[in-house]
Design an enzyme around this catalytic site. Structure first.
Site, mmCIF file in Angstrom:
data_model
loop_
_atom_site.group_PDB
_atom_site.id
_atom_site.type_symbol
_atom_site.label_atom_id
_atom_site.label_comp_id
_atom_site.label_asym_id
_atom_site.label_seq_id
_atom_site.Cartn_x
_atom_site.Cartn_y
_atom_site.Cartn_z
ATOM 1 N N GLU A 118 0.844 -1.206 0.000
ATOM 2 C CA GLU A 118 0.000 0.000 0.000
ATOM 3 C C GLU A 118 0.877 1.252 0.000
ATOM 4 O O GLU A 118 2.087 1.171 0.250
ATOM 5 C CB GLU A 118 -0.915 -0.004 1.233
ATOM 6 C CG GLU A 118 -1.952 -1.120 1.165
ATOM 7 C CD GLU A 118 -2.969 -1.084 2.290
ATOM 8 O OE1 GLU A 118 -2.712 -0.420 3.307
ATOM 9 O OE2 GLU A 118 -4.017 -1.734 2.144
ATOM 10 N N HIS A 247 -9.237 9.821 3.442
ATOM 11 C CA HIS A 247 -8.911 8.774 2.470
ATOM 12 C C HIS A 247 -9.162 9.358 1.082
ATOM 13 O O HIS A 247 -10.214 9.958 0.841
ATOM 14 C CB HIS A 247 -9.768 7.529 2.691
ATOM 15 C CG HIS A 247 -9.213 6.335 1.993
ATOM 16 N ND1 HIS A 247 -9.252 6.195 0.624
ATOM 17 C CD2 HIS A 247 -8.579 5.248 2.462
ATOM 18 C CE1 HIS A 247 -8.662 5.066 0.295
ATOM 19 N NE2 HIS A 247 -8.244 4.460 1.387
ATOM 20 N N ARG A 293 -1.194 8.988 1.645
ATOM 21 C CA ARG A 293 -2.599 9.364 1.515
ATOM 22 C C ARG A 293 -2.838 10.871 1.496
ATOM 23 O O ARG A 293 -3.657 11.358 0.727
ATOM 24 C CB ARG A 293 -3.375 8.827 2.705
ATOM 25 C CG ARG A 293 -3.725 7.427 2.519
ATOM 26 C CD ARG A 293 -4.540 6.936 3.638
ATOM 27 N NE ARG A 293 -4.714 5.515 3.371
ATOM 28 C CZ ARG A 293 -5.185 4.659 4.230
ATOM 29 N NH1 ARG A 293 -5.532 5.058 5.412
ATOM 30 N NH2 ARG A 293 -5.318 3.404 3.899
ATOM 31 N N HIS A 354 -11.409 9.788 7.172
ATOM 32 C CA HIS A 354 -11.190 8.340 7.267
ATOM 33 C C HIS A 354 -10.652 7.895 8.620
ATOM 34 O O HIS A 354 -11.121 6.917 9.187
ATOM 35 C CB HIS A 354 -10.206 7.958 6.161
ATOM 36 C CG HIS A 354 -9.938 6.495 6.064
ATOM 37 N ND1 HIS A 354 -10.950 5.574 5.906
ATOM 38 C CD2 HIS A 354 -8.779 5.781 6.099
ATOM 39 C CE1 HIS A 354 -10.412 4.358 5.838
ATOM 40 N NE2 HIS A 354 -9.106 4.462 5.972
ATOM 41 N N ARG A 389 -0.903 8.805 9.619
ATOM 42 C CA ARG A 389 -0.855 7.351 9.787
ATOM 43 C C ARG A 389 -0.423 6.670 8.496
ATOM 44 O O ARG A 389 -0.954 6.947 7.418
ATOM 45 C CB ARG A 389 -2.236 6.839 10.177
ATOM 46 C CG ARG A 389 -2.326 5.337 10.297
ATOM 47 C CD ARG A 389 -3.764 4.900 10.468
ATOM 48 N NE ARG A 389 -4.513 5.059 9.251
ATOM 49 C CZ ARG A 389 -5.259 4.109 8.686
ATOM 50 N NH1 ARG A 389 -5.360 2.926 9.249
ATOM 51 N NH2 ARG A 389 -5.920 4.344 7.571
#
Ligand SMILES: Cc1cc2nc3c(=O)[nH]c(=O)nc-3n(C[C@H](O)[C@H](O)[C@H](O)COP(=O)(O)OP(=O)(O)OC[C@H]3O[C@@H](n4cnc5c(N)ncnc54)[C@H](O)[C@@H]3O)c2cc1C
Length: 544
Positions: A118, A247, A293, A354, A389
């Protein structure tokens, strides 16, 4: 009605369930959850759990990726602890019956786990159960908890407030001051419409995130930041609330509510395109679609503001159809349900709130600064995520911290003397009546979420934050007045909590005069390590 227990757990996501299962070997547990057990952010997690298993991977690489994403604010000790304890937590889940995807490879040990990749991860390290990892995890844990003889589960019970020694002082029951401590919570039984007083020796806040503070979110309805709001009202330290992760890719469709298109789709090669079919991430970051992100979310926000389009598009149709269907069976079916075949056409997507990186501040064992109160999972701010994060680092954080908190909680439980602890005062609703003004709740609920989206979203400014602050103060006053006059309801409890969380986000965002990680503000577009290499701390009334 009063219930006595050793351990009170608030929340039935991965954090609350794992803690309950382990602590139940040492005492009686009451677990309260506001709807059905499965209702949680956990059950919606798609991508997976980040942990080091690949032969080319190492703890150092995972640590560095986490620190890099956190943009200077991670606590290195916490990062090392979570990363190095991660693989054992995965093995433990497998022993409990969680089925993760496996490869046909012949590598020894855990390398047989199929590992996804990811954004922000330098290696493949996402352990997953197809694209429904959270659902698999939640189902297995719920099953164990339901069958445990030492755990009483109270579904449809929503915690209103923590009970502390100072609750007694405020009620005029005692006048003596002493170090404050938590002794349980008031909980509304939604079906019976009564408030129960739960008297507990140790209390755990595991009430999850706060996505519902924003108009657009990937979170389910239960994510109203109750744990953070309750902790704040009880006087715990709250940290880093300005760092809200958006997100980048939620499905944009009039009938889709909170439907996330996992990061793993970009991990498998999906491209982001604008309305004209042009790839745009190349102009924002060298990692293109695999950038962190916040970078991707800001890029999409910029593209949407520039073009005025309603959405951008995520395209994986260049990959073989069989591969897409097998790798993303859930996404494929869900999109098809909305008339979008992701094997042949791009998916319209927009960013949405998110993940909450901030929360109730804890030490390495999940202890808060209110005695006998622990906080883990998304409600907590442990120092792992810093200003941003890293994808798939939250489930692993909840698992590692569940273990650490159980160890500490059991030790406290066994060593503390509870004999002199007075009975908590029962819930008092003298003078309140049934509400005849539900419109106040509905109106303010909508207004807070809209103003947070418009004024405190992905890109912030001093002026918009000030406007949001003023408006939230007025709404808070209305809610307070209403709260004391009318009998509590679940809607009112949640409204009161999103208002507190909104206030905390705005206060922290106003305080930080720089841009870092997830906090981007037009007036201070650069990171300023000289002045701001520190957490933002809020304790009722003060920021410092
Ligand atoms: C769509 C989506 C995809 C995600 N994908 C990933 C991923 O791939 N990998 C990853 O690591 N993370 C992912 N995350 C984040 C991760 O799922 C969460 O951070 C994590 O599950 C939080 O676990 P938790 O136990 O702290 O909270 P939750 O799972 O949210 O559980 C909180 C519980 O508390 C209950 N509750 C709340 N308030 C109260 C109250 N007042 N009284 C009683 N009960 C209450 C709720 O009903 C719920 O049961 C994703 C999140 C979402 C929304």
């Amino acid at each position: 009605m009063k219930i006595d227990t050793d351990f009170l757990i608030i929340g039935s996501g991965v954090a609350g369930l794992m803690f309950s299962l382990k602590v139940a070997a040492h005492g009686h547990v009451v677990l309260v959850t506001k709807k059905e057990m499965m209702e949680s952010n956990t059950a919606h997690a798609q991508g997976g759990i980040a942990s080091v298993f690949h032969r080319l991977d190492s703890f150092d690489l995972h640590i560095n990726d986490t620190l890099e994403a956190g943009d200077g604010l991670c606590n290195r000790e916490v990062v090392e602890r979570v990363v190095t304890r991660g693989p054992d937590c995965i093995r433990e889940l497998i022993d409990l019956g969680v089925h993760f995807n496996l490869t046909q490879g012949k590598d020894a040990d855990g390398a047989q786990l199929d590992l996804g990749r990811e954004g922000g991860h330098s290696q493949k390290r996402i352990v997953h159960a197809q694209d429904m990892t959270g659902l698999e995890l939640e189902t297995v844990l719920v099953n164990h908890v339901r069958n445990h003889p030492n755990i009483t589960v109270l579904e449809h019970h929503i915690a209103i407030d923590l009970i502390t020694w100072s609750t007694r002082i405020r009620r005029g029951l005692v006048t003596t001051l002493r170090d404050d401590f938590c002794c349980g919570a008031y909980v509304l039984d939604r079906l019976a419409d009564t408030v129960k007083t739960i008297n507990a020796k140790i209390t755990l806040l595991a009430a999850g995130g706060a996505g519902k503070v924003y108009l657009y979110t990937s979170n389910p309805d239960v994510a109203t930041g109750d744990g953070i709001a309750m902790g704040y009202r009880a006087g715990t330290t709250i940290a880093n609330m300005e760092f809200v992760q958006f997100h980048p890719t939620c499905l944009y469709h009039p009938e889709a509510k909170n439907f996330l298109i996992s990061e793993a789709v970009r991990g498998e090669g999906a491209l982001l395109l604008d309305a004209a079919g042009r790839r745009f991430m190349e102009s924002y970051d060298d990692l293109k679609e695999l950038a962190c992100r916040d970078v991707v979310a800001r890029a999409i926000d910029t593209e949407l503001k520039k073009s005025g389009a309603d959405s951008v598009f995520l395209d994986i149709s260049h990959k073989p159809s069989d591969f897409v269907r097998q790798r993303f069976p859930n996404l494929y079916e869900k999109c098809l349900g909305f008339g979008i075949d992701m094997t042949t056409e791009p998916i319209p997507v927009v960013p949405a709130a998110h993940y909450m990186c901030g929360g109730v501040a804890t030490d390495l064992s999940g202890r808060t600064d209110l005695q006998r109160l622990f906080a883990i999972g998304e409600t907590a701010c442990t120092g792992l995520h810093g200003a941003n994060r890293l994808a798939s680092n939250s489930l692993i954080e909840a698992l590692v911290y569940a273990n650490a908190a159980v160890e500490q909680a059991v030790s406290d439980f066994q060593s503390m003397s509870f004999s002199s602890t007075p009975e908590p005062p029962l819930w008092d609703e003298v003078g309140t009546v049934d509400s005849d003004e539900h419109i106040m709740v509905a109106h303010n609920w909508d207004e807070i979420r809209r103003l947070m989206w418009n004024y405190v979203g992905i890109v912030r400014s001093e002026k918009r934050l000030a406007r949001a602050h003023r408006r939230i103060e007025t709404i808070q006053a209305e809610i307070q007045e209403y709260y004391w006059d009318f009998r509590v309801s679940a809607d009112l409890i949640e409204l009161r909590n999103i208002a507190v969380v909104a206030e905390l986000i705005v206060k922290c965002a106003q305080h930080r005069k720089e841009s870092r990680g997830l906090h981007y503000t037009i007036q201070f577009p650069h990171r300023d390590d000289h002045r701001w290499l520190k957490d933002t701390i809020v304790r009722r009334q003060m920021v410092g």
